[in-house]
Design a protein around this motif. Structure first.
Motif, PDB file in Angstrom:
ATOM      1  N   ASN A 183      11.190 -80.358-109.968  1.00 26.05           N
ATOM      2  CA  ASN A 183      11.187 -80.490-108.514  1.00 26.05           C
ATOM      3  C   ASN A 183      10.991 -81.939-108.092  1.00 26.05           C
ATOM      4  N   ARG A 184      10.049 -82.621-108.716  1.00 30.31           N
ATOM      5  CA  ARG A 184       9.799 -84.027-108.377  1.00 30.31           C
ATOM      6  C   ARG A 184      11.014 -84.889-108.683  1.00 30.31           C
ATOM      7  N   ALA A 185      11.636 -84.639-109.838  1.00 32.65           N
ATOM      8  CA  ALA A 185      12.799 -85.432-110.230  1.00 32.65           C
ATOM      9  C   ALA A 185      13.951 -85.235-109.254  1.00 32.65           C
ATOM     10  N   TYR A 186      14.209 -83.986-108.876  1.00 32.89           N
ATOM     11  CA  TYR A 186      15.306 -83.702-107.953  1.00 32.89           C
ATOM     12  C   TYR A 186      15.043 -84.326-106.586  1.00 32.89           C
ATOM     13  N   GLU A 187      13.818 -84.192-106.089  1.00 33.90           N
ATOM     14  CA  GLU A 187      13.500 -84.743-104.771  1.00 33.90           C
ATOM     15  C   GLU A 187      13.626 -86.261-104.765  1.00 33.90           C
ATOM     16  N   GLN A 188      13.123 -86.910-105.818  1.00 32.54           N
ATOM     17  CA  GLN A 188      13.192 -88.367-105.873  1.00 32.54           C
ATOM     18  C   GLN A 188      14.626 -88.860-106.043  1.00 32.54           C
ATOM     19  N   ALA A 189      15.489 -88.009-106.596  1.00 36.48           N
ATOM     20  CA  ALA A 189      16.898 -88.377-106.746  1.00 36.48           C
ATOM     21  C   ALA A 189      17.694 -88.086-105.478  1.00 36.48           C
ATOM     22  N   GLY A 190      17.050 -87.503-104.455  1.00 35.54           N
ATOM     23  CA  GLY A 190      17.713 -87.301-103.176  1.00 35.54           C
ATOM     24  C   GLY A 190      18.034 -85.868-102.813  1.00 35.54           C
ATOM     25  N   PHE A 191      17.801 -84.911-103.720  1.00 37.71           N
ATOM     26  CA  PHE A 191      18.061 -83.506-103.399  1.00 37.71           C
ATOM     27  C   PHE A 191      17.040 -83.014-102.379  1.00 37.71           C
ATOM     28  N   ARG A 192      17.486 -82.084-101.529  1.00 36.94           N
ATOM     29  CA  ARG A 192      16.608 -81.507-100.528  1.00 36.94           C
ATOM     30  C   ARG A 192      16.633 -79.993-100.626  1.00 36.94           C
ATOM     31  N   ALA A 193      15.440 -79.389-100.570  1.00 36.00           N
ATOM     32  CA  ALA A 193      15.332 -77.931-100.645  1.00 36.00           C
ATOM     33  C   ALA A 193      15.890 -77.318 -99.372  1.00 36.00           C
ATOM     34  N   ALA A 194      16.676 -76.249 -99.530  1.00 30.80           N
ATOM     35  CA  ALA A 194      17.286 -75.606 -98.367  1.00 30.80           C
ATOM     36  C   ALA A 194      16.972 -74.122 -98.292  1.00 30.80           C
ATOM     37  N   ILE A 195      16.867 -73.463 -99.432  1.00 29.23           N
ATOM     38  CA  ILE A 195      16.682 -72.016 -99.440  1.00 29.23           C
ATOM     39  C   ILE A 195      15.610 -71.650-100.455  1.00 29.23           C
ATOM     40  N   LEU A 196      14.664 -70.823-100.042  1.00 31.05           N
ATOM     41  CA  LEU A 196      13.656 -70.299-100.959  1.00 31.05           C
ATOM     42  C   LEU A 196      13.928 -68.817-101.179  1.00 31.05           C
ATOM     43  N   ASN A 197      14.176 -68.465-102.420  1.00 27.62           N
ATOM     44  CA  ASN A 197      14.394 -67.064-102.781  1.00 27.62           C
ATOM     45  C   ASN A 197      13.119 -66.532-103.435  1.00 27.62           C
ATOM     46  N   SER A 198      12.334 -65.802-102.668  1.00 24.88           N
ATOM     47  CA  SER A 198      11.056 -65.305-103.169  1.00 24.88           C
ATOM     48  C   SER A 198      11.277 -64.231-104.227  1.00 24.88           C
ATOM     49  N   ARG A 199      10.473 -64.300-105.273  1.00 25.30           N
ATOM     50  CA  ARG A 199      10.497 -63.320-106.346  1.00 25.30           C
ATOM     51  C   ARG A 199      11.911 -63.120-106.891  1.00 25.30           C
ATOM     52  N   ALA A 200      12.599 -64.248-107.094  1.00 26.04           N
ATOM     53  CA  ALA A 200      13.999 -64.177-107.522  1.00 26.04           C
ATOM     54  C   ALA A 200      14.142 -63.831-108.996  1.00 26.04           C
ATOM     55  N   ALA A 201      13.110 -64.074-109.788  1.00 30.47           N
ATOM     56  CA  ALA A 201      13.193 -63.803-111.220  1.00 30.47           C
ATOM     57  C   ALA A 201      11.943 -63.068-111.673  1.00 30.47           C
ATOM     58  N   ARG A 202      12.126 -62.131-112.556  1.00 28.42           N
ATOM     59  CA  ARG A 202      10.996 -61.416-113.144  1.00 28.42           C
ATOM     60  C   ARG A 202      10.837 -61.862-114.592  1.00 28.42           C
ATOM     61  N   VAL A 203       9.668 -62.380-114.901  1.00 30.25           N
ATOM     62  CA  VAL A 203       9.371 -62.864-116.248  1.00 30.25           C
ATOM     63  C   VAL A 203       8.145 -62.110-116.740  1.00 30.25           C
ATOM     64  N   GLY A 204       8.363 -61.153-117.627  1.00 32.52           N
ATOM     65  CA  GLY A 204       7.271 -60.296-118.050  1.00 32.52           C
ATOM     66  C   GLY A 204       6.770 -59.492-116.866  1.00 32.52           C
ATOM     67  N   THR A 205       5.481 -59.632-116.580  1.00 26.57           N
ATOM     68  CA  THR A 205       4.898 -58.933-115.419  1.00 26.57           C
ATOM     69  C   THR A 205       4.845 -59.815-114.183  1.00 26.57           C
ATOM     70  N   ASP A 206       5.315 -61.065-114.295  1.00 24.04           N
ATOM     71  CA  ASP A 206       5.266 -62.010-113.175  1.00 24.04           C
ATOM     72  C   ASP A 206       6.614 -62.089-112.481  1.00 24.04           C
ATOM     73  N   THR A 207       6.578 -62.533-111.230  1.00 23.23           N
ATOM     74  CA  THR A 207       7.805 -62.856-110.506  1.00 23.23           C
ATOM     75  C   THR A 207       7.757 -64.323-110.104  1.00 23.23           C
ATOM     76  N   TRP A 208       8.896 -64.986-110.197  1.00 19.69           N
ATOM     77  CA  TRP A 208       8.990 -66.409-109.889  1.00 19.69           C
ATOM     78  C   TRP A 208       9.855 -66.629-108.663  1.00 19.69           C
ATOM     79  N   ASP A 209       9.425 -67.555-107.805  1.00 20.93           N
ATOM     80  CA  ASP A 209      10.235 -67.967-106.665  1.00 20.93           C
ATOM     81  C   ASP A 209      11.230 -69.027-107.121  1.00 20.93           C
TER      82      ASP A 209
END
Length: 217
Positions: free
Chosen positions: A176-202
């Protein structure tokens, strides 16, 4: 009357003082920002990053940097076998040979330090930056930023390219830090987009539009 005058005088004095303090803080922030930019430039001068088309042996070495199943998921974006096998890594190179993507190795003083890929979409107008991985190093973020900047420059070297996009997990601090410093900007947050074991990742979608000035490096 005198009281009103004194109140007005004190209020204006305090306002002026706050404005002076705010201006001093702004100037100090600019100095700190310039200093950080100088420090970053100095780090990059010591770590000149060069991108070359990836080879199978290089990709196998990159895969060895991932020390856990979680890191593999963060890198590849899907649940591969652990540890990664040569066949699974070769799938990325197969995509490169078929023209589906271009895989790039990053070197500093001829040492392999990172990897990234570009996938061209929508008739060459959009490219997806993916599979960024940088070897653990005290300057890993600075190196990652430079890898991303060079990948962006490669993509925008095509005059038809309009925008770069990527997806990154919200908790993935280094990328995230690398992308932001290179000029990328966050536009969309997909909550609980991935399930890893018993966890969900945004998952966060980020974008970088074609710059008005072509020189990115």
């Amino acid at each position: 009357m005198g009281g009103d005058y004194w109140f007005s005088y004190v209020y204006k004095s305090q306002t002026a003082e706050r404005m002076r303090a705010a201006e001093q803080e702004r100037l100090a922030a600019e100095v700190r920002s310039a200093y950080r930019q100088q420090q970053r430039a100095a780090r990059l001068r010591r770590h000149q990053v060069k991108l070359t088309a990836s080879k199978p042996a290089e990709l196998a070495e990159v895969a060895s940097w991932a020390s856990s199943p979680t890191e593999v998921i963060e890198w590849i974006g899907e649940d591969l076998n652990w540890p990664p096998t040569d066949d699974q890594m070769a799938a990325l190179l197969a995509k490169q040979r078929s023209g589906q993507c271009s895989a790039w190795s990053a070197r500093v003083s001829n040492r392999l330090v990172g990897f990234g890929a570009l996938n061209v979409r929508h008739g060459g107008k959009v490219a997806e930056l993916s599979h960024l991985l940088v070897k653990r190093h005290r300057h890993a973020v600075a190196i990652a930023v430079e890898v991303v900047r060079q990948l962006a420059a490669l993509a925008f070297a095509d005059p038809q390219m309009e925008v770069l996009r990527l997806q990154v997990y919200a908790h993935d601090t280094l990328r995230n830090r690398a992308y932001e410093q290179a000029g990328f900007r966050a536009a969309i947050l997909n909550s609980r987009a991935a399930r890893v074991g018993t966890d969900t990742w945004d998952r966060v979608e980020m974008f970088l539009e074609r710059p008005s000035v072509q020189r990115l490096l």
